[in-house]
Design a protein around this motif. Sequence first.
Motif, PDB file in Angstrom:
ATOM      1  N   LEU A   1       3.213   6.627  24.742  1.00 32.63           N
ATOM      2  CA  LEU A   1       2.272   7.549  25.376  1.00 32.63           C
ATOM      3  C   LEU A   1       1.967   8.742  24.476  1.00 32.63           C
ATOM      4  CD1 LEU A   1       3.703   7.502  28.987  1.00 32.63           C
ATOM      5  CD2 LEU A   1       1.628   6.389  28.162  1.00 32.63           C
ATOM      6  N   PRO A   2       0.749   9.228  24.462  1.00 31.44           N
ATOM      7  CA  PRO A   2      -0.324   8.882  25.375  1.00 31.44           C
ATOM      8  C   PRO A   2      -1.234   7.753  24.896  1.00 31.44           C
ATOM      9  CG  PRO A   2      -0.980  10.802  24.125  1.00 31.44           C
ATOM     10  CD  PRO A   2       0.411  10.419  23.672  1.00 31.44           C
ATOM     11  N   GLY A   3      -1.156   7.318  23.624  1.00 27.53           N
ATOM     12  CA  GLY A   3      -2.147   6.381  23.096  1.00 27.53           C
ATOM     13  C   GLY A   3      -1.764   4.919  23.042  1.00 27.53           C
ATOM     14  N   ASN A   4      -0.449   4.621  23.003  1.00 27.93           N
ATOM     15  CA  ASN A   4       0.023   3.233  22.893  1.00 27.93           C
ATOM     16  C   ASN A   4      -0.647   2.510  21.731  1.00 27.93           C
ATOM     17  OD1 ASN A   4       1.675   3.500  25.211  1.00 27.93           O
ATOM     18  ND2 ASN A   4      -0.107   3.167  26.481  1.00 27.93           N
ATOM     19  N   GLN A   5      -0.723   3.158  20.585  1.00 27.33           N
ATOM     20  CA  GLN A   5      -1.412   2.591  19.438  1.00 27.33           C
ATOM     21  C   GLN A   5      -0.476   2.432  18.246  1.00 27.33           C
ATOM     22  OE1 GLN A   5      -1.527   5.822  20.297  1.00 27.33           O
ATOM     23  NE2 GLN A   5      -2.281   7.108  18.670  1.00 27.33           N
ATOM     24  N   MET A   6      -1.041   1.888  17.188  1.00 28.20           N
ATOM     25  CA  MET A   6      -0.340   1.815  15.910  1.00 28.20           C
ATOM     26  C   MET A   6      -1.117   2.685  14.929  1.00 28.20           C
ATOM     27  SD  MET A   6       0.765  -2.181  15.742  1.00 28.20           S
ATOM     28  CE  MET A   6      -0.891  -2.765  15.743  1.00 28.20           C
ATOM     29  N   LYS A   7      -0.376   3.457  14.142  1.00 26.71           N
ATOM     30  CA  LYS A   7      -1.005   4.311  13.144  1.00 26.71           C
ATOM     31  C   LYS A   7      -0.433   3.997  11.774  1.00 26.71           C
ATOM     32  CE  LYS A   7      -2.227   8.403  15.798  1.00 26.71           C
ATOM     33  NZ  LYS A   7      -2.103   9.867  15.876  1.00 26.71           N
ATOM     34  N   ILE A   8      -1.265   4.140  10.755  1.00 32.13           N
ATOM     35  CA  ILE A   8      -0.834   3.971   9.367  1.00 32.13           C
ATOM     36  C   ILE A   8      -0.856   5.345   8.713  1.00 32.13           C
ATOM     37  CG2 ILE A   8      -1.374   2.907   7.142  1.00 32.13           C
ATOM     38  CD1 ILE A   8      -2.585   0.561   8.719  1.00 32.13           C
ATOM     39  N   TRP A   9       0.251   5.654   8.016  1.00 30.85           N
ATOM     40  CA  TRP A   9       0.442   6.954   7.380  1.00 30.85           C
ATOM     41  C   TRP A   9       0.570   6.782   5.874  1.00 30.85           C
ATOM     42  CZ3 TRP A   9       0.400  10.944  10.886  1.00 30.85           C
ATOM     43  CH2 TRP A   9       0.614  10.590  12.219  1.00 30.85           C
ATOM     44  N   LYS A  10      -0.245   7.483   5.120  1.00 30.07           N
ATOM     45  CA  LYS A  10      -0.148   7.447   3.661  1.00 30.07           C
ATOM     46  C   LYS A  10       1.142   8.146   3.238  1.00 30.07           C
ATOM     47  CE  LYS A  10      -4.883   6.858   2.362  1.00 30.07           C
ATOM     48  NZ  LYS A  10      -4.738   5.482   2.002  1.00 30.07           N
ATOM     49  N   TYR A  11       1.903   7.490   2.373  1.00 31.15           N
ATOM     50  CA  TYR A  11       3.164   8.043   1.887  1.00 31.15           C
ATOM     51  C   TYR A  11       2.951   8.554   0.463  1.00 31.15           C
ATOM     52  CZ  TYR A  11       7.998   8.416   0.515  1.00 31.15           C
ATOM     53  OH  TYR A  11       9.187   8.899   0.072  1.00 31.15           O
ATOM     54  N   PRO A  12       3.466   9.682   0.051  1.00 25.62           N
ATOM     55  CA  PRO A  12       4.493  10.497   0.706  1.00 25.62           C
ATOM     56  C   PRO A  12       3.952  11.659   1.545  1.00 25.62           C
ATOM     57  CG  PRO A  12       4.289  11.219  -1.554  1.00 25.62           C
ATOM     58  CD  PRO A  12       3.288  10.093  -1.355  1.00 25.62           C
TER      59      PRO A  12
ATOM     60  N   THR B   1       0.806  -1.221   0.000  1.00 26.51           N
ATOM     61  CA  THR B   1       0.000   0.000   0.000  1.00 26.51           C
ATOM     62  C   THR B   1       0.844   1.278   0.000  1.00 26.51           C
ATOM     63  OG1 THR B   1      -0.130  -0.098   2.411  1.00 26.51           O
ATOM     64  CG2 THR B   1      -1.936  -1.113   1.162  1.00 26.51           C
ATOM     65  N   SER B   2       2.165   1.130   0.012  1.00 29.44           N
ATOM     66  CA  SER B   2       3.079   2.282   0.085  1.00 29.44           C
ATOM     67  C   SER B   2       2.717   3.195   1.254  1.00 29.44           C
ATOM     68  CB  SER B   2       3.093   3.061  -1.223  1.00 29.44           C
ATOM     69  OG  SER B   2       3.608   2.274  -2.255  1.00 29.44           O
ATOM     70  N   GLU B   3       2.621   2.582   2.421  1.00 28.91           N
ATOM     71  CA  GLU B   3       2.314   3.317   3.640  1.00 28.91           C
ATOM     72  C   GLU B   3       3.360   3.001   4.702  1.00 28.91           C
ATOM     73  OE1 GLU B   3      -2.489   3.576   3.701  1.00 28.91           O
ATOM     74  OE2 GLU B   3      -1.622   1.577   3.922  1.00 28.91           O
ATOM     75  N   LEU B   4       3.441   3.859   5.698  1.00 25.84           N
ATOM     76  CA  LEU B   4       4.285   3.642   6.862  1.00 25.84           C
ATOM     77  C   LEU B   4       3.389   3.332   8.050  1.00 25.84           C
ATOM     78  CD1 LEU B   4       6.692   6.663   6.474  1.00 25.84           C
ATOM     79  CD2 LEU B   4       7.361   4.272   6.398  1.00 25.84           C
TER      80      LEU B   4
END
Length: 106
Positions: A44-55, A35-38
Amino acid sequence: MKDGILRVWDINHEKIIQSVATDSQICSLLWLPKTSELMTGQGLPGNQMKIWKYPMLISSSELYGKYSSHKGRVLHIALSPDQSRLFSVAADGIACLWRCHKSGES
């Protein structure tokens, strides 16, 4: 010191190409080739995983478990060889296995 900035560098010219504030510690990072994402594993504060659209580094999703999510910072994330599953482990001692959705699936 807490930084919380996700930066993409051009290492040949020693310049930042793009950056974004994540509002959290970045503890782990993974490239998603299909998906060409990071993906960032955060503290802290969320202790989550996030997906970022690149670029553009626009946050496209946050991963939370249906029944539970990490209570400590996400220290490691890995992608299965067939890219159908993600594995995460956090400082809370919990390891999670995530199924990656296909295009058009929620």
